[in-house]
Design a protein around this motif. Structure first.
Motif, PDB file in Angstrom:
ATOM      1  N   GLY A 325      -5.169  15.333 -24.848  1.00  0.00           N
ATOM      2  CA  GLY A 325      -4.503  15.030 -23.591  1.00  0.00           C
ATOM      3  C   GLY A 325      -5.490  14.677 -22.500  1.00  0.00           C
ATOM      4  N   ALA A 326      -5.036  14.770 -21.247  1.00  0.00           N
ATOM      5  CA  ALA A 326      -5.850  14.338 -20.100  1.00  0.00           C
ATOM      6  C   ALA A 326      -5.742  15.361 -18.980  1.00  0.00           C
ATOM      7  CB  ALA A 326      -5.411  12.959 -19.633  1.00  0.00           C
ATOM      8  N   ARG A 327      -6.051  16.609 -19.294  1.00  0.00           N
ATOM      9  CA  ARG A 327      -5.892  17.688 -18.307  1.00  0.00           C
ATOM     10  C   ARG A 327      -6.629  17.373 -17.003  1.00  0.00           C
ATOM     11  NH1 ARG A 327      -5.131  23.320 -19.150  1.00  0.00           N
ATOM     12  NH2 ARG A 327      -5.674  23.068 -21.350  1.00  0.00           N
ATOM     13  N   GLU A 328      -7.876  16.934 -17.109  1.00  0.00           N
ATOM     14  CA  GLU A 328      -8.677  16.683 -15.908  1.00  0.00           C
ATOM     15  C   GLU A 328      -8.103  15.516 -15.098  1.00  0.00           C
ATOM     16  OE1 GLU A 328      -9.775  16.796 -18.979  1.00  0.00           O
ATOM     17  OE2 GLU A 328     -10.990  18.622 -19.109  1.00  0.00           O
ATOM     18  N   GLN A 329      -7.686  14.445 -15.818  1.00  0.00           N
ATOM     19  CA  GLN A 329      -7.138  13.299 -15.110  1.00  0.00           C
ATOM     20  C   GLN A 329      -5.758  13.591 -14.548  1.00  0.00           C
ATOM     21  OE1 GLN A 329      -8.836   9.950 -14.647  1.00  0.00           O
ATOM     22  NE2 GLN A 329      -7.406  10.545 -13.038  1.00  0.00           N
ATOM     23  N   ALA A 330      -4.974  14.418 -15.241  1.00  0.00           N
ATOM     24  CA  ALA A 330      -3.618  14.734 -14.786  1.00  0.00           C
ATOM     25  C   ALA A 330      -3.624  15.431 -13.434  1.00  0.00           C
ATOM     26  CB  ALA A 330      -2.900  15.599 -15.821  1.00  0.00           C
ATOM     27  N   ALA A 331      -4.668  16.217 -13.166  1.00  0.00           N
ATOM     28  CA  ALA A 331      -4.749  16.915 -11.876  1.00  0.00           C
ATOM     29  C   ALA A 331      -4.808  15.922 -10.723  1.00  0.00           C
ATOM     30  CB  ALA A 331      -5.966  17.835 -11.854  1.00  0.00           C
ATOM     31  N   ALA A 332      -5.556  14.834 -10.905  1.00  0.00           N
ATOM     32  CA  ALA A 332      -5.630  13.806  -9.856  1.00  0.00           C
ATOM     33  C   ALA A 332      -4.364  12.959  -9.839  1.00  0.00           C
ATOM     34  CB  ALA A 332      -6.860  12.930 -10.071  1.00  0.00           C
ATOM     35  N   LEU A 333      -3.802  12.671 -11.008  1.00  0.00           N
ATOM     36  CA  LEU A 333      -2.561  11.901 -11.059  1.00  0.00           C
ATOM     37  C   LEU A 333      -1.435  12.612 -10.321  1.00  0.00           C
ATOM     38  CD1 LEU A 333      -2.644  10.756 -14.793  1.00  0.00           C
ATOM     39  CD2 LEU A 333      -2.771   9.256 -12.798  1.00  0.00           C
ATOM     40  N   ALA A 334      -1.449  13.937 -10.369  1.00  0.00           N
ATOM     41  CA  ALA A 334      -0.397  14.703  -9.694  1.00  0.00           C
ATOM     42  C   ALA A 334      -0.362  14.421  -8.201  1.00  0.00           C
ATOM     43  CB  ALA A 334      -0.596  16.199  -9.945  1.00  0.00           C
ATOM     44  N   ASP A 335      -1.515  14.078  -7.624  1.00  0.00           N
ATOM     45  CA  ASP A 335      -1.593  13.912  -6.165  1.00  0.00           C
ATOM     46  C   ASP A 335      -1.647  12.457  -5.723  1.00  0.00           C
ATOM     47  OD1 ASP A 335      -1.619  16.671  -5.743  1.00  0.00           O
ATOM     48  OD2 ASP A 335      -3.796  16.797  -5.967  1.00  0.00           O
ATOM     49  N   CYS A 336      -1.676  11.509  -6.677  1.00  0.00           N
ATOM     50  CA  CYS A 336      -1.795  10.111  -6.262  1.00  0.00           C
ATOM     51  C   CYS A 336      -0.433   9.553  -5.841  1.00  0.00           C
ATOM     52  CB  CYS A 336      -2.425   9.262  -7.372  1.00  0.00           C
ATOM     53  SG  CYS A 336      -1.315   8.907  -8.747  1.00  0.00           S
ATOM     54  N   THR A 337      -0.448   8.369  -5.242  1.00  0.00           N
ATOM     55  CA  THR A 337       0.787   7.810  -4.668  1.00  0.00           C
ATOM     56  C   THR A 337       1.139   6.452  -5.261  1.00  0.00           C
ATOM     57  OG1 THR A 337      -0.480   6.832  -2.829  1.00  0.00           O
ATOM     58  CG2 THR A 337       0.453   9.036  -2.486  1.00  0.00           C
ATOM     59  N   VAL A 338       0.694   6.159  -6.488  1.00  0.00           N
ATOM     60  CA  VAL A 338       1.049   4.888  -7.119  1.00  0.00           C
ATOM     61  C   VAL A 338       2.552   4.865  -7.385  1.00  0.00           C
ATOM     62  CG1 VAL A 338      -1.227   4.675  -8.181  1.00  0.00           C
ATOM     63  CG2 VAL A 338       0.629   5.741  -9.458  1.00  0.00           C
ATOM     64  N   ALA A 339       3.075   3.676  -7.678  1.00  0.00           N
ATOM     65  CA  ALA A 339       4.529   3.544  -7.838  1.00  0.00           C
ATOM     66  C   ALA A 339       5.033   4.139  -9.144  1.00  0.00           C
ATOM     67  CB  ALA A 339       4.925   2.069  -7.754  1.00  0.00           C
ATOM     68  N   SER A 340       4.248   3.997 -10.221  1.00  0.00           N
ATOM     69  CA  SER A 340       4.707   4.502 -11.514  1.00  0.00           C
ATOM     70  C   SER A 340       3.516   4.765 -12.415  1.00  0.00           C
ATOM     71  CB  SER A 340       5.664   3.520 -12.196  1.00  0.00           C
ATOM     72  OG  SER A 340       5.009   2.302 -12.473  1.00  0.00           O
ATOM     73  N   ILE A 341       3.741   5.622 -13.409  1.00  0.00           N
ATOM     74  CA  ILE A 341       2.715   5.976 -14.390  1.00  0.00           C
ATOM     75  C   ILE A 341       3.328   5.846 -15.781  1.00  0.00           C
ATOM     76  CG2 ILE A 341       1.248   7.818 -15.315  1.00  0.00           C
ATOM     77  CD1 ILE A 341       1.133   8.974 -12.473  1.00  0.00           C
ATOM     78  N   ALA A 355       2.256  16.829 -18.194  1.00  0.00           N
ATOM     79  CA  ALA A 355       3.462  16.481 -17.443  1.00  0.00           C
ATOM     80  C   ALA A 355       3.849  17.597 -16.482  1.00  0.00           C
ATOM     81  CB  ALA A 355       4.607  16.195 -18.407  1.00  0.00           C
ATOM     82  N   LYS A 356       3.660  18.843 -16.893  1.00  0.00           N
ATOM     83  CA  LYS A 356       3.991  19.967 -16.017  1.00  0.00           C
ATOM     84  C   LYS A 356       3.179  19.913 -14.731  1.00  0.00           C
ATOM     85  CE  LYS A 356       4.313  25.014 -15.912  1.00  0.00           C
ATOM     86  NZ  LYS A 356       4.129  26.278 -16.692  1.00  0.00           N
ATOM     87  N   ALA A 357       1.884  19.599 -14.851  1.00  0.00           N
ATOM     88  CA  ALA A 357       1.036  19.494 -13.660  1.00  0.00           C
ATOM     89  C   ALA A 357       1.490  18.347 -12.766  1.00  0.00           C
ATOM     90  CB  ALA A 357      -0.420  19.295 -14.075  1.00  0.00           C
ATOM     91  N   MET A 358       1.889  17.238 -13.382  1.00  0.00           N
ATOM     92  CA  MET A 358       2.315  16.083 -12.604  1.00  0.00           C
ATOM     93  C   MET A 358       3.669  16.326 -11.937  1.00  0.00           C
ATOM     94  SD  MET A 358       0.968  13.249 -15.356  1.00  0.00           S
ATOM     95  CE  MET A 358       1.748  11.854 -14.558  1.00  0.00           C
ATOM     96  N   VAL A 359       4.586  16.972 -12.646  1.00  0.00           N
ATOM     97  CA  VAL A 359       5.887  17.293 -12.056  1.00  0.00           C
ATOM     98  C   VAL A 359       5.718  18.261 -10.893  1.00  0.00           C
ATOM     99  CG1 VAL A 359       8.084  18.457 -12.503  1.00  0.00           C
ATOM    100  CG2 VAL A 359       7.215  16.767 -14.128  1.00  0.00           C
ATOM    101  N   ALA A 360       4.797  19.198 -11.036  1.00  0.00           N
ATOM    102  CA  ALA A 360       4.524  20.126  -9.939  1.00  0.00           C
ATOM    103  C   ALA A 360       3.993  19.399  -8.710  1.00  0.00           C
ATOM    104  CB  ALA A 360       3.526  21.193 -10.386  1.00  0.00           C
TER     105      ALA A 360
END
Length: 388
Positions: A325-341, A355-360
């Motif tokens: 997976g991408a645990r380290e990258q998911a942490a930053a994705l959770a806070d970014c403001t792009v339109a879609s992933i 996904a849990k980190a991103m949904v949070a």
């Protein structure tokens, strides 16, 4: 008597009384003595090696129950993280379409290993490998015997544009006789390339033409042992899902880009990051040859994930990490403001964790496309779209 309701992650059927039964399918009946009585979704396994061979675990399931197993694996992983999402119908690759596989060879044996074992099942038939790859099994067995292979070696097979590509790791015979035998084998069986690696990196012994794999109509140099989606049908399904997920985004970041399976399919300006130098070099060259607006970077996304500021420069993000997976990258994705992933995953458990980190962080899983390209195995893939 109890009824088998579903198939668990490792392939055992689960009955309504909680008992587990190997080689059972949904709808089977489990007697008090533990005997499985086949039901409507229990088919006769097509291969003589099943269930001994570890290449398949679920040949006793019909397509309906196998597709259900793939979807259940994803739903179960999400549920374990307190998540849920709309799941689309599972897309299954047909039999005999696998264009990438790793076999094992030792003392006259060649095949997959037995389930949960290092013992090699000597392959005499296969219902998952693409015919051009299976056609090499008997000739390779004979070649290894001629070359005197005794200790175990791994045989990485892939179907490239020019034909079968073979990388043998753990074995590198020297001398004129070995070179002549390898050349004669490759000529006789129309091999695109044969490389050997005894621990110091691949050494190509046969490659009459540069080996490529065509991605979205663009030939890309294919490194020995390179990664490509297991079937062309699986690749098409994942590419279609990614294209839908990013929509009309004008700028896209493709993370863990590999050879460019997704970067080359997108009608956008693409930043492609990949940790494998040979893969990203091949993508850079292919994009330049076709004047595609793809900027490549050799980057270890585990040690140096894109920051929130970097991510926010793009309209959409695509990522296809390895099984971890991408645990380290998911942490930053959770806070970014792009339109879609668009998140492509070969491991529902690590996907659900990320996904849990991103949904949070405020994201929602719009949909998930299950893909079963490792037919009759417990290996599951998916593509998902996240939106704010």
């Amino acid at each position: 008597m109890s009824l088998i309701l579903r198939v668990a992650a490792r392939g055992d059927g689960v009955a309504d009384d909680g008992r587990h039964a190997p080689l059972s399918a949904p709808g089977d009946t489990l007697t008090d003595a533990g005997e499985v009585v086949p039901g409507p979704h229990h088919q006769a396994p097509p291969c003589r090696h099943f269930p001994d061979c570890g290449g398949c675990q679920l040949q006793h399931l019909d397509d309906e129950s196998y597709a259900g197993f793939v979807a259940d694996r994803i739903a179960g992983a999400l549920d374990a993280q307190g998540l849920s999402a709309p799941l689309r119908p599972t897309l299954l690759s047909p039999p005999r379409t696998r264009r990438r596989a790793t076999l094992h060879a030792e003392r006259g044996l060649l095949g997959f290993t037995a389930e949960a074992s290092h013992r090699i099942v000597d392959m005499r038939e296969c219902h998952i490998l693409a015919p051009p790859l299976f056609a090499l099994v008997a000739p390779l067995r004979a070649l290894f015997q001629k070359l005197g292979l005794k200790r175990r070696a791994d045989v990485h097979l892939a179907l490239a544009d020019q034909g079968p590509d073979i990388l043998v790791t753990g074995f590198a015979p020297e001398g004129l006789a070995a070179a002549e035998a390898i050349t004669a084998f490759c000529e006789r069986h129309a091999v695109a390339r044969l490389s050997l690696d005894d621990g110091l990196g691949p050494e190509t012994r046969w490659e009459p033409q540069p080996v490529t794999i065509t991605l979205s109509g663009i030939p890309v140099a294919f490194p020995p042992g390179g990664f490509l989606q297991a079937t062309s049908q699986g690749e098409d399904a994942l590419v279609a899902a990614v294209r839908e997920a990013v929509g009309d985004a004008r700028t896209v970041a493709d993370l863990f880009a590999g050879l460019g399976t997704f970067a080359l399919a997108l009608p956008a300006r693409v930043y492609a990051a990949e940790g494998a130098r040979d893969a990203i070099t091949a993508l850079k060259s292919a994009a330049a040859m076709r004047a595609r607006p793809i900027f490549t970077e050799h980057r270890d996304l585990f040690r140096r994930p894109l920051t929130v500021a970097e991510l926010d420069r793009f309209d959409a993000i695509v990522l296809d990490p390895p099984r971890a997976g991408a645990r380290e990258q998911a942490a930053a994705l959770a806070d970014c403001t792009v339109a879609s992933i668009a998140y492509v995953s070969c491991n529902p458990s690590s996907f659900a964790r990320d996904a849990k980190a991103m949904v949070a962080g405020g994201w929602r899983i719009d949909w998930i496309q299950p893909v079963g390209q490792f037919r009759w195995s417990t290996h599951v893939e998916l593509a998902a779209r996240f939106v704010r």
